[in-house]
Design a protein around this motif. Sequence first.
Motif, mmCIF file in Angstrom:
data_model
loop_
_atom_site.group_PDB
_atom_site.id
_atom_site.type_symbol
_atom_site.label_atom_id
_atom_site.label_comp_id
_atom_site.label_asym_id
_atom_site.label_seq_id
_atom_site.Cartn_x
_atom_site.Cartn_y
_atom_site.Cartn_z
ATOM 1 N N HIS A 20 5.380 -5.100 5.358
ATOM 2 C CA HIS A 20 4.315 -5.457 4.425
ATOM 3 C C HIS A 20 4.354 -4.446 3.275
ATOM 4 C CE1 HIS A 20 -0.258 -5.334 3.448
ATOM 5 N NE2 HIS A 20 0.363 -6.193 2.637
ATOM 6 N N PHE A 21 4.484 -4.927 2.060
ATOM 7 C CA PHE A 21 4.619 -4.045 0.899
ATOM 8 C C PHE A 21 3.262 -3.880 0.221
ATOM 9 C CE2 PHE A 21 8.808 -5.475 1.824
ATOM 10 C CZ PHE A 21 9.615 -4.385 1.559
ATOM 11 N N ILE A 22 2.838 -2.629 0.121
ATOM 12 C CA ILE A 22 1.587 -2.292 -0.550
ATOM 13 C C ILE A 22 1.944 -1.585 -1.851
ATOM 14 C CG2 ILE A 22 -0.555 -0.976 -0.399
ATOM 15 C CD1 ILE A 22 -0.475 -1.335 2.606
ATOM 16 N N ILE A 23 1.642 -2.233 -2.963
ATOM 17 C CA ILE A 23 2.071 -1.743 -4.276
ATOM 18 C C ILE A 23 0.861 -1.185 -5.024
ATOM 19 C CG2 ILE A 23 3.236 -2.329 -6.433
ATOM 20 C CD1 ILE A 23 4.672 -4.564 -4.987
ATOM 21 N N PHE A 24 0.935 0.102 -5.331
ATOM 22 C CA PHE A 24 -0.134 0.770 -6.085
ATOM 23 C C PHE A 24 0.285 0.871 -7.541
ATOM 24 C CE2 PHE A 24 -0.783 2.325 -1.751
ATOM 25 C CZ PHE A 24 -2.153 2.122 -1.590
ATOM 26 N N CYS A 25 -0.549 0.363 -8.427
ATOM 27 C CA CYS A 25 -0.193 0.286 -9.840
ATOM 28 C C CYS A 25 -1.199 1.026 -10.718
ATOM 29 C CB CYS A 25 -0.140 -1.168 -10.306
ATOM 30 S SG CYS A 25 1.077 -2.182 -9.460
ATOM 31 N N LEU A 34 8.912 -10.305 -4.951
ATOM 32 C CA LEU A 34 8.923 -10.245 -3.485
ATOM 33 C C LEU A 34 8.192 -11.442 -2.886
ATOM 34 C CD1 LEU A 34 8.267 -6.421 -2.913
ATOM 35 C CD2 LEU A 34 10.378 -7.669 -2.412
ATOM 36 N N LYS A 35 7.082 -11.804 -3.492
ATOM 37 C CA LYS A 35 6.320 -12.943 -2.980
ATOM 38 C C LYS A 35 7.111 -14.237 -3.104
ATOM 39 C CE LYS A 35 2.671 -14.747 -1.171
ATOM 40 N NZ LYS A 35 2.290 -14.404 0.228
#
Length: 505
Positions: free
Chosen positions: A48-53, A69-70
């Motif tokens: 599961h990729f958690i992307i902080f922007c 990715l989605k």
Amino acid sequence: MKIFSVEQIRNWDAYTINNEPVKSIDLMERAATACFDWIIRNFDDSYHFIIFCGKGNNGGDGLAIARLLKSIKYRVSVFIVQSGSASADFETNLKKLEKTSVPVTFLKDADSFPQMNKTDVVIDALFGTGLNKPPKGLFAELINFINDQNTNRISIDVPSGLYMDKSSIEANHPVIKADYTLSFQNQKLAFLLPENEPFTGEVSLLDIGLSQEYEEQENSKLTFVDENIISGIYQPRKAFSNKGNFGYASLLCGSYGMMGAAILSSLGCLRIGVGKLTVVTCEAGYPIIQTAVPEAMCITSGERHIRDFSDFEHFDAIGIGPGIGKYDSHKKLLKDLFTVFKKPVVIDADALNVLSETRELYNLIPAQSIITPHPKEFERLFGKVKNDFERIDLALSKAKELNIYIVLKGHFTFIATSEGNGFFNSTGNAGMATAGAGDVLTGIITGLVAQNYSPLNACILGVYLHGLAGDLAAEIFSPEAMIAGDIIESLGEAFKKVTSDFLYV
């Protein structure tokens, strides 16, 4: 490969946008696609990729990566720090992402940080290379939070909080501790310095098609040595050559109890292809050299250490230092060498230690000579520094002041030139942090200078081959088990890799 400053990188982007031409949003898509390709090669869809922007262009990269990715059914969640104004390309990518099912959360305080577990992968897209002040407030809290998680961490372009052109450690502000850094196009100075090792992890340089014309035209005082540079330096042998064509070297090395250093440097010199080698050592070392290095000639001077030797004129290149010990008489030995021999000298090990205690000799060092200190020897020679950026600047300054070349040994060995330029080596590994590896390098560089390579090219090629041989040795023996002699034994294979594109003529 040129190493550019933050400003030059920004200008490179702008030049590409204006001259290719390409829209900035499309260039961002290239960067995101390069990261996406790397991610799916290294992580499957079980994560599961958690992307902080952040809300700048680095954050825009993160949003585009989330969308890509989605598109192949990877699980993705996006968290955006609700702070400051957004860049235009960030806003464009946010609108694109909102058309997907990726959940987007705006972080307003630490209570909204997500819970994470081992199957999560953090993608850090908070700040890019343009950061010029310490992260504060919610950003600082978030960086500390991310570092505390037991997850893989991937930073896009640069670990958030890390300065590119100056030290980050003195400010003592939070920096993402990445396991992987996916950076774009060319190497960055900050990635090559030991102080930043805790932050950068494994660095991958991703080609995003920035303008080749800009790179060729733009000047840089720093270079990352690659195969293209080496192929331009290497001199293939001619079929009708004889040993006289490949120089006559001398190594002043060894003393009672330290003849191993003399053997290693001598074998390194011979294995790099020198035509003839004479080892100057003490009487105690004579039978050892004659037995262990039969290809070398040997002259003795002094019983248990070298002394009262001054017959230097016959040689094309001289190296001094490996295993000679620290004796008062060596001050005179160095002075005599510097006074009589007007060609470049390679100075290492105990010769550097003696030199550091005899500073009146600094200005006697022959022009274009080469010194090969490790960081502690460098400190004894030129004084302490606060950080690695200052050490690089000091090396460049001293090389120019003394008209010498400084080979500052390390993971990315740095070569400071008398012309004010610097070269970082790209080969080598931690297995080379072993007794005698530096002695081998002294022999290698001395042998190349004797073969009529310029001092600069001898440094660049010698350090590269030394590191490449170390990499080959590590593949066979492992970084833990390899020893200095394995580097020597691997030099032949290293040469084959470098010379594979050449024919002997």
